[in-house]
Motif scaffolding. Structure first.
Motif, short mmCIF file in Angstrom:
data_model
loop_
_atom_site.label_atom_id
_atom_site.label_comp_id
_atom_site.label_asym_id
_atom_site.label_seq_id
_atom_site.Cartn_x
_atom_site.Cartn_y
_atom_site.Cartn_z
N ILE A 64 0.86 -1.18 0.00
CA ILE A 64 0.00 0.00 0.00
C ILE A 64 0.90 1.23 0.00
CG2 ILE A 64 -1.84 -1.21 1.25
CD1 ILE A 64 -1.12 0.54 3.69
N VAL A 65 0.29 2.39 -0.21
CA VAL A 65 1.02 3.65 -0.19
C VAL A 65 0.93 4.22 1.23
CG1 VAL A 65 1.25 5.95 -1.18
CG2 VAL A 65 0.39 4.07 -2.59
N TRP A 66 2.09 4.57 1.80
CA TRP A 66 2.16 5.05 3.17
C TRP A 66 2.34 6.57 3.22
CZ3 TRP A 66 1.03 1.95 7.19
CH2 TRP A 66 1.06 0.58 6.96
N PRO A 67 2.10 7.19 4.38
CA PRO A 67 2.18 8.66 4.46
C PRO A 67 3.52 9.24 4.03
CG PRO A 67 1.05 7.80 6.39
CD PRO A 67 1.57 6.61 5.63
N ALA A 68 4.62 8.54 4.26
CA ALA A 68 5.92 9.08 3.88
C ALA A 68 6.02 9.31 2.38
CB ALA A 68 7.04 8.16 4.34
N ALA A 69 5.34 8.49 1.58
CA ALA A 69 5.34 8.70 0.13
C ALA A 69 4.64 10.01 -0.21
CB ALA A 69 4.66 7.53 -0.57
N ALA A 70 3.52 10.28 0.46
CA ALA A 70 2.82 11.55 0.23
C ALA A 70 3.70 12.73 0.61
CB ALA A 70 1.52 11.57 1.03
N ALA A 71 4.48 12.59 1.69
CA ALA A 71 5.34 13.68 2.14
C ALA A 71 6.46 13.97 1.14
CB ALA A 71 5.93 13.34 3.51
N ILE A 72 7.13 12.93 0.66
CA ILE A 72 8.24 13.16 -0.26
C ILE A 72 7.72 13.70 -1.60
CG2 ILE A 72 8.41 10.87 -1.34
CD1 ILE A 72 11.44 11.04 -0.87
N ILE A 73 6.53 13.29 -2.00
CA ILE A 73 5.95 13.83 -3.23
C ILE A 73 5.62 15.31 -3.06
CG2 ILE A 73 3.83 13.76 -4.61
CD1 ILE A 73 4.08 10.68 -4.55
N GLN A 74 5.14 15.70 -1.88
CA GLN A 74 4.90 17.13 -1.63
C GLN A 74 6.18 17.93 -1.75
OE1 GLN A 74 1.95 18.82 -1.22
NE2 GLN A 74 1.19 16.83 -1.91
#
Length: 239
Positions: free
Chosen positions: A54-64
């Motif tokens: 699954i996609v985890w919050p850290a992926a959302a952070a680095i994409i931001q």
């Protein structure tokens, strides 16, 4: 039975993650297939083997960070490698953000089939390859050569994995590493000490509070820790 019990407990809190295999998740212009059932079984069995499904919050952070600070990346064409890519969210986003970049997504062999399905869905020109961390991945590091950028999203989730990851970073010798990790007890301090040990200096740092990411990602961590993104630069290297 243990996995089923954990699934029920988790669903009581987060019914949007329903435990059925291969659910599409729309995120940042990507369509990612997630295997939530494999994740349930992994956590219920106290294992990390399914957590890349699954996609985890850290992926959302680095994409931001990539969206807001494009200047952090080399200009023009460059080579990038994502370690522990999981579903490939970060590497796939980078490939769409920077069409001139050559991006390779890596993970352990058993994670490649789902990773390749997500590549085919989003960026079919990209390559996925097996790269186990540490000495077991020596030949893979040699095949890759020296990239310009390395990306890692919540891969330093335990100290043993962090030791192996920094061994791999030493082999790959990228000038820039972007490392995102959730602030679990002890993990961040250990990662920062590994930076000093392996000749990395900390550039910019971004902190995302547990409530500062999309609600879809808050549902993916029972503890909802803050997420940090670090710009790691090698001493003696100009950015």
């Amino acid at each position: 039975a243990q996995a089923c019990l954990f699934q029920k407990q988790f669903q009581d809190v987060h019914p949007e993650m329903n435990g059925q295999a291969l659910q599409p998740f729309e995120f940042e212009g990507l369509t990612l297939l997630e295997d939530t059932w494999a994740m349930y079984k992994s956590i219920a069995g106290n294992s990390t083997e399914g957590t890349g499904n699954i996609v985890w919050p850290a992926a959302a952070a680095i994409i931001q960070v990539l969206k807001l600070h494009l200047e952090i990346l080399p200009k023009g064409s460059f080579r990038a490698v994502e370690l522990g890519a999981g579903l490939g969210a970060v590497g796939l986003f980078l490939a769409k953000l920077c069409p001139r970049a050559s991006v390779v997504l890596t993970d352990v062999e058993e994670s490649l089939p789902l990773l390749r399905r997500n590549i085919a869905e989003n960026c079919p020109w990209l390559q996925a390859m097996a790269l186990p961390w540490g000495p077991l991945g020596r030949s893979s590091c040699e095949d890759i050569g020296q990239p310009d950028v390395i990306l890692g999203s919540d891969i330093c989730y335990c100290n043993d994995s962090t030791r192996l990851i920094f061994w791999s970073l030493e082999q790959l010798q990228a000038k820039l590493v972007l490392m995102a990790l959730a602030d679990r007890p002890g993990n961040r301090d250990f990662m920062l000490s590994a930076c000093r040990e392996h000749n990395f200096r900390i550039g910019r740092t971004w902190r995302f509070s547990s409530g500062g990411l999309m609600s879809e990602f808050q549902a993916r961590s029972l503890a909802n820790p803050d997420v940090y993104v670090y710009e790691l630069l090698r001493f003696g290297e100009e950015k």
